[in-house]
Scaffold this motif. Structure first.
Motif, PDB file in Angstrom:
ATOM      1  N   ASP A 169      47.505  13.498  23.018  1.00 21.00           N
ATOM      2  CA  ASP A 169      46.061  13.714  22.903  1.00 21.00           C
ATOM      3  C   ASP A 169      45.542  14.368  24.179  1.00 21.00           C
ATOM      4  O   ASP A 169      44.687  13.830  24.883  1.00 21.00           O
ATOM      5  CB  ASP A 169      45.348  12.391  22.658  1.00 21.00           C
ATOM      6  N   ARG A 204      43.385  14.653  18.672  1.00 19.78           N
ATOM      7  CA  ARG A 204      43.853  16.039  18.618  1.00 19.78           C
ATOM      8  C   ARG A 204      44.829  16.231  17.460  1.00 19.78           C
ATOM      9  O   ARG A 204      44.799  17.258  16.776  1.00 19.78           O
ATOM     10  CB  ARG A 204      44.516  16.423  19.936  1.00 19.78           C
ATOM     11  N   TYR A 253      34.599  16.357  17.013  1.00 20.52           N
ATOM     12  CA  TYR A 253      35.716  16.551  17.940  1.00 20.52           C
ATOM     13  C   TYR A 253      35.303  17.451  19.107  1.00 20.52           C
ATOM     14  O   TYR A 253      35.525  17.120  20.275  1.00 20.52           O
ATOM     15  CB  TYR A 253      36.887  17.162  17.178  1.00 20.52           C
ATOM     16  N   ILE A 304      41.983  24.590  22.544  1.00 21.39           N
ATOM     17  CA  ILE A 304      41.970  23.634  21.438  1.00 21.39           C
ATOM     18  C   ILE A 304      43.249  23.752  20.624  1.00 21.39           C
ATOM     19  O   ILE A 304      43.869  22.780  20.248  1.00 21.39           O
ATOM     20  CB  ILE A 304      40.722  23.837  20.553  1.00 21.39           C
ATOM     21  N   LYS A 305      43.654  25.019  20.348  1.00 19.21           N
ATOM     22  CA  LYS A 305      44.958  25.243  19.704  1.00 19.21           C
ATOM     23  C   LYS A 305      45.353  26.711  19.822  1.00 19.21           C
ATOM     24  O   LYS A 305      44.537  27.535  20.196  1.00 19.21           O
ATOM     25  CB  LYS A 305      44.918  24.821  18.231  1.00 19.21           C
ATOM     26  N   HIS A 311      44.747  18.371  26.238  1.00 20.40           N
ATOM     27  CA  HIS A 311      44.476  19.798  26.103  1.00 20.40           C
ATOM     28  C   HIS A 311      44.730  20.486  27.440  1.00 20.40           C
ATOM     29  O   HIS A 311      44.569  19.872  28.492  1.00 20.40           O
ATOM     30  CB  HIS A 311      43.018  20.055  25.697  1.00 20.40           C
TER      31      HIS A 311
END
Length: 323
Positions: free
Chosen positions: A226, A24, A64, A322-323, A228
């Motif tokens: 790492d 990540r 990813y 994811i972000k 989410h």
């Protein structure tokens, strides 16, 4: 001149070292660098770096996201298979034993022939052995006219658990392959980041602070976990459920999966109850999409909802930030 056994500080690829335990982090560093290159003035070096780095990051991102999807499928297979083995222990084996005992009293030779070790082989041992126990049990009763219905029930259960177990093993293979592929892409990505840093260091050798316009060095100083945020759940037929209530930005990105059999629509709305029938993203059963949150609607709307457009089937979803 013989090589030194101790690397000089700048011979260490800090990008590779920092991301060794966090794919990540590699994603966040790579995405930030690509964004910085895309918004930088069109100078010859920047154009060159943009053209060379973009396909590298895109390949890493593809691996990813694929790994996230494969991990999700593997986890689903683990749960599904575990549930079937739990059903075997708590329900099925007891039902089957009762059906046999109704015909052949416990302690008789026929009962002992069918259950030579009682129910213990159904309860313990590795999964392959327990499936073999079911197969052996079916082979023993299938020719007995007293157990026609029982044989059919055992056959259905055995077919189902075999399918789930085979799917689990296949998904675990895919999981291992996806992890290997992602690690290969991480190495390529971090080597390119390291190379770009060198080229930009040369360009800005008289003003090194300019490097901060192309790399978020804080990510190297303070690595992220790492992990989410993940959300999953169900939505009844023709109903709407609120998944999240938060402020999103232009850079917000999610991975959404439709894990059920009903088609679903996802959208950003002004409240937790407004449906997504007329707007939003349609995901058919089994589909997954990696996308910016802005694709789901106006970012001024903070409620991310899901609507089940089927009138008869319950829908199931999974969402990863994811972000």
């Amino acid at each position: 001149m013989s090589p030194s056994s101790v690397l000089f500080h700048y011979q260490n690829n800090s990008f590779q070292v920092a991301t060794a335990s966090s794919q990540r982090l590699a994603y966040l560093i790579g995405e930030d660098h690509q964004s910085s290159l895309n918004t930088a003035p069109d100078e010859p070096l920047i154009i060159q770096l943009r053209a060379s780095f973009s396909p590298v990051f895109d390949s890493f991102k593809s691996s990813y996201v694929n790994r996230l999807i494969v991990n999700r499928e593997a986890h689903s297979s683990v749960m599904s298979t575990s549930n079937s083995f739990e059903e075997l222990v708590k329900l099925k084996s007891k039902e089957w034993e009762l059906a046999v005992r109704f015909v052949y009293r416990e302690g008789t030779p026929d009962y002992g022939r069918i259950f030579p070790d009682g129910l213990k082989p159904f309860y313990s041992g590795i999964r392959e052995d327990r499936i073999s126990t079911i197969e052996a049990f079916l082979g023993t009763i299938v020719a007995d006219p007293n157990f026609t219905e029982l044989s059919a029930d055992v056959q259905i259960f055995m077919t189902d658990i075999n399918l789930k177990f085979d799917t689990l093993k296949e998904n675990q293979k895919k999981q291992a392959q996806a992890s290997r592929s992602l690690e290969e892409q991480r190495i390529i990505l971090t080597e390119n980041l390291y190379g770009n840093l060198g080229l930009l260091m040369n360009k800005f050798k008289s003003n090194p602070v300019q490097l901060e316009n192309f790399f978020n060095f804080n990510l190297l100083k303070h690595p992220v976990k790492d992990e989410h945020e993940e959300f999953s759940g169900s939505v009844a037929a023709s109903q709407t459920v609120n998944i999240l209530d938060r402020i999103f930005t232009e850079s917000s990105e999610v991975l959404i999966s439709n894990t059920g059999v009903a088609d679903l629509k996802f959208c950003l709305t002004t409240d937790a109850v407004t449906d997504c029938q007329s707007t939003g993203l349609l995901l058919k059963a089994g589909e997954s999409r990696d996308l910016p949150v802005s694709d789901l609607g106006n970012l001024n709307n903070r409620f991310l909802n899901v609507t089940n457009i089927y009138s008869t089937e319950t829908g199931y979803y999974s969402l990863t930030i994811i972000k």
